[in-house]
Design a protein around this motif. Structure first.
Motif, short mmCIF file in Angstrom:
data_model
loop_
_atom_site.label_atom_id
_atom_site.label_comp_id
_atom_site.label_asym_id
_atom_site.label_seq_id
_atom_site.Cartn_x
_atom_site.Cartn_y
_atom_site.Cartn_z
N LEU A 173 13.81 -23.97 0.23
CA LEU A 173 14.73 -22.64 0.48
C LEU A 173 13.67 -21.97 1.21
N LEU A 174 12.39 -21.53 0.89
CA LEU A 174 11.53 -20.81 1.58
C LEU A 174 11.29 -21.43 3.08
N GLY A 175 11.29 -22.75 3.26
CA GLY A 175 11.20 -23.31 4.57
C GLY A 175 12.21 -23.10 5.55
N ALA A 176 13.45 -23.01 4.67
CA ALA A 176 14.72 -22.70 5.49
C ALA A 176 14.66 -21.31 6.19
N ARG A 177 14.26 -20.32 5.31
CA ARG A 177 13.88 -19.08 5.94
C ARG A 177 13.17 -18.92 7.10
N LEU A 178 12.14 -19.43 6.93
CA LEU A 178 10.91 -19.74 7.94
C LEU A 178 11.59 -20.15 9.38
N ARG A 179 12.29 -21.23 8.96
CA ARG A 179 13.05 -21.74 10.23
C ARG A 179 13.93 -20.74 11.14
N GLU A 180 14.60 -19.93 10.21
CA GLU A 180 15.50 -18.99 10.59
C GLU A 180 14.93 -18.00 11.56
N ILE A 181 13.76 -17.38 10.71
CA ILE A 181 12.83 -16.46 11.67
C ILE A 181 12.22 -16.83 12.76
N ALA A 182 11.80 -18.11 12.64
CA ALA A 182 11.09 -18.73 13.80
C ALA A 182 11.97 -18.80 14.94
N ALA A 196 22.80 -10.60 3.66
CA ALA A 196 24.02 -10.35 2.85
C ALA A 196 23.81 -11.04 1.41
N LYS A 197 23.19 -12.05 1.59
CA LYS A 197 22.87 -12.92 0.14
C LYS A 197 21.86 -12.23 -0.67
N MET A 198 20.56 -11.66 0.23
CA MET A 198 19.62 -10.88 -0.75
C MET A 198 20.32 -9.62 -1.45
N CYS A 199 21.09 -8.91 -0.60
CA CYS A 199 21.67 -7.81 -0.93
C CYS A 199 22.43 -7.95 -2.13
N ARG A 200 23.24 -8.98 -2.13
CA ARG A 200 24.15 -9.39 -3.07
C ARG A 200 23.53 -9.67 -4.58
N ARG A 360 11.76 -11.69 -9.37
CA ARG A 360 13.06 -11.75 -8.98
C ARG A 360 13.15 -12.68 -7.85
N LEU A 361 13.56 -13.98 -7.96
CA LEU A 361 13.84 -14.88 -6.82
C LEU A 361 15.12 -15.07 -6.67
N ASP A 362 15.78 -14.80 -5.38
CA ASP A 362 17.09 -15.14 -5.16
C ASP A 362 17.37 -16.50 -5.03
N PRO A 363 18.05 -17.15 -5.84
CA PRO A 363 18.46 -18.54 -5.86
C PRO A 363 19.08 -19.13 -4.63
N GLU A 364 19.94 -18.18 -3.70
CA GLU A 364 20.40 -18.67 -2.49
C GLU A 364 19.49 -18.64 -1.17
N THR A 365 18.28 -17.78 -1.51
CA THR A 365 17.70 -17.86 -0.18
C THR A 365 16.06 -18.48 -0.29
N GLY A 366 15.86 -18.27 -1.72
CA GLY A 366 14.44 -18.63 -2.11
C GLY A 366 13.35 -17.51 -1.74
N ILE A 367 13.73 -16.13 -1.43
CA ILE A 367 13.09 -15.23 -1.29
C ILE A 367 12.52 -14.53 -2.55
N LEU A 368 11.27 -14.53 -2.86
CA LEU A 368 10.75 -14.03 -4.18
C LEU A 368 10.45 -12.30 -3.69
#
Length: 511
Positions: A173-182, A196-200, A360-368
């Motif tokens: 999931l963290l890899g997917a976030r880095l792909r999005e930012i790239a 939106a997912k992080m906020c929820r 706290r790690l968001d299970p939908e985004t993989g962001i800690l």
């Protein structure tokens, strides 16, 4: 040359340099790798500070610290029955500022595309990376901070326990976030589906965060003027408040009035550093805050009048009354520095505050998420009181040395509160006693903290006895105190000398 606290980070940044990338490119690439491989120390859910010295130009400071939600205030938290902040509280999670800082830095100075710079980090996240010895040691020591059953514990404590060195860990999931930012830049983090997912998720924990808070943080990073002070004819540059770089400069300015040379005994040097540290940190805790709430503080505290007053309070033979501490202890940060072929130099620090941040790690985004908001005060009268859109006091501080008007060393010291004292101790070893930068890093460290004088193992017994006789209450640590990296630039020959602290798994490398 590049120096980081993780070997995979160093090698990734060195590859960027060898391909023609500049110091900014290498730093972003290396930090992205450590957000995967040193995930208990740093991450894209954290904050960032940078000092950047373009070749032939001045030094710029980049503040990449995040802000509290617009709805946050001492009154709002009291209304929810909250009387203190804790590491795992959603109210200790400010909107992360690191990605805003990375992208601003890249937009202005980067030369290689983000998809190239993130490629190693994405590969390690998706395909896995081997956990190094020091990382495994840290996880074993701090793994119990993770909440059993929480998403972070399931990811970082496979089989319910800390992984051993050599274990391969994946974070797809963290890899997917880095792909999005790239692909889409900072907007991929602060707007749209991921935001939106992080906020929820944070709202589900009881947080006051809103979609607008994330959107407003798209451009939270900003360029500022660094602050500086002289020491032994050199200029030391730091990021200004809300960071604690001012405390490092205070310590150095106080010490400049004392002999710290090679003929001075080790006990004398440790004593003087401890006393200057207590004075500087007392002012740090009382006064440093979001720059909008402590305007003009650096100029005031670094003035000759204030420094002379503080110096006069030091008894060279007796420990003074310890300063009161109001900030939580933490040591979890990564620091790196790079100098490229053109002479551009960068001093770069990224952090999630505590070990595993807020846990706290968001299970939908993989962001800690980090826990940086824990530095806020709940006293409405304190300059560092939590407030809408406010940045908390920060301990992470990159450093830069300038001699005769030219940058000659990006440097940094990790270790939470220790960082300001660590900057002063490291620079004194280099500038007062002429130690090379690796030897200066390897010296046994000490830190006046919470009424004690913390010391690393290895300090001679006679020195310990002398310090106790002066009134210091010694506490021998069971592990290393912080870590550090530096690159010394010889402006006459062009030769670079790098150093990376043996307290970490990292290394310095160049070509």
């Amino acid at each position: 040359m590049i120096a980081t606290s993780h070997p995979l980070s160093t090698s990734a940044g060195l590859a960027v340099l060898s391909e023609g990338g500049n110091a900014v490119d290498a730093a972003i690439c290396a930090c992205a790798v450590q957000c995967v491989t040193d995930t208990h120390m740093t991450g894209i859910g954290g904050d960032c500070f940078v000092l950047y010295a373009p070749a032939g130009g001045g030094v710029r400071a980049l503040n990449g610290s995040g802000m509290a939600p617009a709805a946050a205030s001492p009154e709002a938290l009291r209304a929810k029955g909250i009387t203190e902040l804790t590491q795992t509280s959603p109210h200790s999670i400010t909107i992360p500022g690191a990605i805003s800082a990375w992208c601003l830095l890249h937009d202005e100075y980067g030369t290689l595309p983000l998809d190239r710079l993130f490629a190693p980090a994405i590969r390690y996240a998706e395909e896995g990376f081997p956990i190094t010895a020091r990382v495994a040691r840290d996880w074993a020591a701090v793994g119990d901070s993770l909440q059993p059953g929480d998403h972070a514990a399931r990811l970082f404590l496979p089989d319910g326990r800390a992984p051993q060195a050599g274990t391969v860990l994946r974070q797809p999931l963290l890899g997917a976030r880095l792909r999005e930012i790239a692909s889409k830049g900072a907007a991929a983090f602060y707007t749209g589906e991921t935001a939106a997912k992080m906020c929820r998720y944070l709202q589900g924990l009881g947080g006051l965060h809103s979609d607008q808070d994330f959107h407003d943080s798209l451009s939270v990073a900003r360029w500022e003027d660094p602050i500086s002070a002289s020491y032994r004819g050199c200029e030391i540059l730091e990021c200004g408040p809300n960071g604690q770089g001012l405390a490092a400069l205070l310590i150095l300015r106080i010490l400049e009035g004392f002999d710290m040379g090679p003929q001075v005994s080790q006990a004398d040097r440790i004593h003087l550093l401890a006393e200057a540290t207590k004075l500087a940190y007392h002012h740090r805790d009382a006064l440093i805050a979001d720059p909008a709430y402590c305007e003009g503080l650096a100029a005031q505290l670094l003035s000759d009048e204030v420094i002379e007053t503080l110096r006069a309070r030091i008894d060279p033979r007796r420990a003074g009354k310890p300063a009161l501490w109001t900030e939580p202890e933490h040591r979890d940060t990564i620091y790196l520095c790079v100098v490229d072929a053109e002479g551009n130099a960068i001093s770069f620090i990224n952090s999630i505050f505590h070990a595993f941040g807020s846990t706290r790690l968001d299970p939908e985004t993989g962001i800690l998420f980090h826990s940086r908001g824990l530095s806020f005060s709940l006293d409405p009268s304190h300059p560092n009181a939590i407030g809408p859109g406010k940045r908390p006091m920060h301990t992470i501080i990159p450093g830069m040395l300038r001699e005769n008007g030219r940058v000659t060393m990006p440097f940094g010291v990790m270790g939470g509160h220790y960082q300001a004292a660590g900057h002063a101790g490291f620079l004194s070893a280099v500038l007062d006693r002429g130690l090379d930068i690796q030897s200066a890093m390897e010296e046994p460290r000490s830190f006046a903290f919470d009424g004690e004088l913390q010391i690393e193992p290895g300090l001679p017994d006679r020195v310990c006895r002398e310090l106790e006789e002066r009134g210091h209450r010694l506490s021998v640590l069971d592990g290393p105190l912080g870590g550090s990296q530096a690159i010394r630039i010889d402006r006459e020959t062009g030769v670079l000398t790098g150093a990376s602290d043996s307290r970490k798994d990292g290394m310095a490398a160049g070509y």
